[in-house]
Scaffold this active site. Structure first.
Site, PDB file in Angstrom:
ATOM      1  N   HIS A 142      52.355  17.079 -28.798  1.00  0.00           N
ATOM      2  CA  HIS A 142      51.345  16.111 -28.397  1.00  0.00           C
ATOM      3  C   HIS A 142      50.364  16.681 -27.374  1.00  0.00           C
ATOM      4  O   HIS A 142      49.812  15.939 -26.554  1.00  0.00           O
ATOM      5  CB  HIS A 142      52.050  14.867 -27.839  1.00  0.00           C
ATOM      6  CG  HIS A 142      51.274  13.600 -27.965  1.00  0.00           C
ATOM      7  ND1 HIS A 142      50.112  13.373 -27.271  1.00  0.00           N
ATOM      8  CD2 HIS A 142      51.492  12.502 -28.702  1.00  0.00           C
ATOM      9  CE1 HIS A 142      49.666  12.165 -27.570  1.00  0.00           C
ATOM     10  NE2 HIS A 142      50.476  11.619 -28.444  1.00  0.00           N
ATOM     11  N   GLU A 149      48.132  16.285 -33.785  1.00  0.00           N
ATOM     12  CA  GLU A 149      49.589  16.230 -33.939  1.00  0.00           C
ATOM     13  C   GLU A 149      49.967  16.378 -35.409  1.00  0.00           C
ATOM     14  O   GLU A 149      49.885  15.424 -36.163  1.00  0.00           O
ATOM     15  CB  GLU A 149      50.115  14.892 -33.415  1.00  0.00           C
ATOM     16  CG  GLU A 149      49.552  14.450 -32.091  1.00  0.00           C
ATOM     17  CD  GLU A 149      49.781  12.951 -31.863  1.00  0.00           C
ATOM     18  OE1 GLU A 149      50.833  12.426 -32.229  1.00  0.00           O
ATOM     19  OE2 GLU A 149      48.871  12.314 -31.318  1.00  0.00           O
ATOM     20  N   HIS A 191      57.014   7.049 -30.843  1.00  0.00           N
ATOM     21  CA  HIS A 191      57.552   8.293 -30.274  1.00  0.00           C
ATOM     22  C   HIS A 191      59.033   8.197 -29.861  1.00  0.00           C
ATOM     23  O   HIS A 191      59.425   8.724 -28.816  1.00  0.00           O
ATOM     24  CB  HIS A 191      56.718   8.734 -29.060  1.00  0.00           C
ATOM     25  CG  HIS A 191      55.276   9.020 -29.353  1.00  0.00           C
ATOM     26  ND1 HIS A 191      54.828   9.490 -30.579  1.00  0.00           N
ATOM     27  CD2 HIS A 191      54.159   8.917 -28.582  1.00  0.00           C
ATOM     28  CE1 HIS A 191      53.508   9.663 -30.523  1.00  0.00           C
ATOM     29  NE2 HIS A 191      53.075   9.315 -29.342  1.00  0.00           N
TER      30      HIS A 191
HETATM   31  C1  GAL Z   1      49.510   8.991 -29.942  1.00  0.00           C
HETATM   32  C2  GAL Z   1      49.316   7.628 -30.527  1.00  0.00           C
HETATM   33  C3  GAL Z   1      48.325   6.904 -29.636  1.00  0.00           C
HETATM   34  C4  GAL Z   1      48.795   6.861 -28.203  1.00  0.00           C
HETATM   35  C5  GAL Z   1      49.229   8.251 -27.753  1.00  0.00           C
HETATM   36  C6  GAL Z   1      49.923   8.254 -26.428  1.00  0.00           C
HETATM   37  O1  GAL Z   1      50.338   9.764 -30.735  1.00  0.00           O
HETATM   38  O2  GAL Z   1      48.816   7.728 -31.839  1.00  0.00           O
HETATM   39  O3  GAL Z   1      48.105   5.603 -30.118  1.00  0.00           O
HETATM   40  O4  GAL Z   1      49.862   5.967 -28.081  1.00  0.00           O
HETATM   41  O5  GAL Z   1      50.097   8.831 -28.675  1.00  0.00           O
HETATM   42  O6  GAL Z   1      49.108   7.808 -25.413  1.00  0.00           O
END
Ligand code: GAL
Length: 353
Positions: A176, A314, A106
């Site tokens: 998200h 997402e 991210h």
């Molecule tokens: C998602 C990711 C997960 C976790 C989450 C945040 O996008 O795929 O593994 O990190 O974000 O808690």
């Protein structure tokens, strides 16, 4: 459709965070703050007239400054994981911060997630903009991000992204938000049904939780949602791809990708609430994250959130795309505009595909 605005709170340095409420003729309401462009509330009309908030989140700015699970957040310029945080553009190595064991996840909080965006109302829509400067998190180019949120009278919450950089770079944003159609405080999402127009996932390396580049057909695996099934049905199966990340946390390859057609790709359904959320996008992939690592914490209105109490859907390009020439490319030239649309639509009733 109407938009109203009110003060949500203040950051530690005194800057004001505003909440914008989009309300349609059915009294569906989306509340968005200009901190992180976060979706805070999604109030949908219930069967007996009362409204139910189906989006996990927090009551205060202070909590959003922590938000380790990315509740409601818009992740940009690049979501998901990059192997070793490293990739090449035109032979030049780009190194992003390692913030997820061995990978970048991210981008970084100081890009857009934990930043104040500019916000303005444009007709029926809320337009949020932010510039991510050249070099931040190692990424080339000043990246101008424009996100337009709108809510139609057909109960479609629409997110439209336009991003342009002044140097060649990677672009792959997502939203998200975690949803629970029974209500944000209702508990586990195991009994929700999920359907996806997808025949395959991108395989994860068992060492690094990063795509190997191989495409794994879902047939005969826990990842098969071509016919709607309960999220909890196979989530605890003993399949290496699943146990690796404690449940669903994978990228499904969406059928019908042509670079521009917005099509129905997924349906989340609760028989309990008699409610469906349809997901439409023009993007090639969707990361389904079943909230396997949501830490037990206090959410909105004193609710307790914990593992698997919300699901993130997402829409995005595939994870680690810059390191896999066989994946659709996330590299954009200077001046070339990235554009995409994702719609979350609420419908009364459940019709299992
Ligand atoms: C998602 C990711 C997960 C976790 C989450 C945040 O996008 O795929 O593994 O990190 O974000 O808690």
């Amino acid at each position: 459709m109407s938009i109203t605005k009110k003060l949500f709170g203040k950051l530690a340095d005194g800057r004001e965070v505003w909440m914008f409420s989009l309300v349609n003729k059915n009294n569906m309401q989306a509340d968005i703050i200009n901190y992180g462009a976060n979706l805070v509330n999604l109030l949908v009309p219930g069967q007996s007239g009362e409204r139910v908030d189906v989006n996990l989140g927090y009551d205060t700015v202070e909590e959003y400054t922590v938000n380790d699970g990315y509740f409601g957040t818009v992740v940009a310029p690049n979501c998901n994981r990059i192997d070793g945080g490293r990739f090449e553009i035109d032979g030049k190595t780009i190194q992003m911060p390692i913030n997820d064991t061995l990978n970048n996840l991210h981008t970084s909080d100081d890009a857009t997630q934990k930043q104040l965006w500019d916000a303005k109302e444009e007709g029926d829509a809320l337009v949020l903009t932010i510039r991510v400067p050249d070099g931040l998190a190692g990424l080339p180019g000043n990246k101008d991000i424009k996100l337009t949120y709108s809510l139609s009278d057909d109960n479609e919450l629409k997110l439209h992204y336009e991003i342009t950089s002044d140097a060649k770079t990677i672009i792959n944003p997502t939203n998200h938000s975690y949803f629970n159609l029974d209500g944000h405080a209702a508990g586990l999402i195991h009994d929700h049904y999920l359907w996806m127009d997808s025949d395959a996932i991108t395989e994860l390396s068992l060492q690094k939780k990063i795509p190997t580049g191989e495409i794994l057909p879902v047939a005969g695996t826990a990842f098969d949602f071509r016919k709607a099934k309960k999220i909890g049905q196979d989530i605890a199966n003993d399949e290496a791809q699943l146990t690796l990340v404690g449940g669903y946390d994978h990228n499904w390859i969406l059928n019908g990708y042509d670079g521009h057609t917005v099509r129905l790709v997924a349906k989340l359904m609760s028989k309990e609430a008699n409610r469906t959320m349809e997901v439409y996008t023009d993007l090639p992939g969707i990361q389904i994250y079943a909230g396997n690592f949501i830490s037990t914490q206090r959410g909105k209105g004193g609710a307790t959130y914990s593992k698997r109490m919300g699901i993130a859907m997402e829409t995005q390009f595939y994870p680690d795309a810059p390191n896999h020439p066989n994946f659709p490319s996330t590299v954009y030239d200077a001046g070339q505009t990235y554009e995409s649309t994702t719609i979350y639509r609420i419908i009364d009733g459940v019709d299992l595909p």
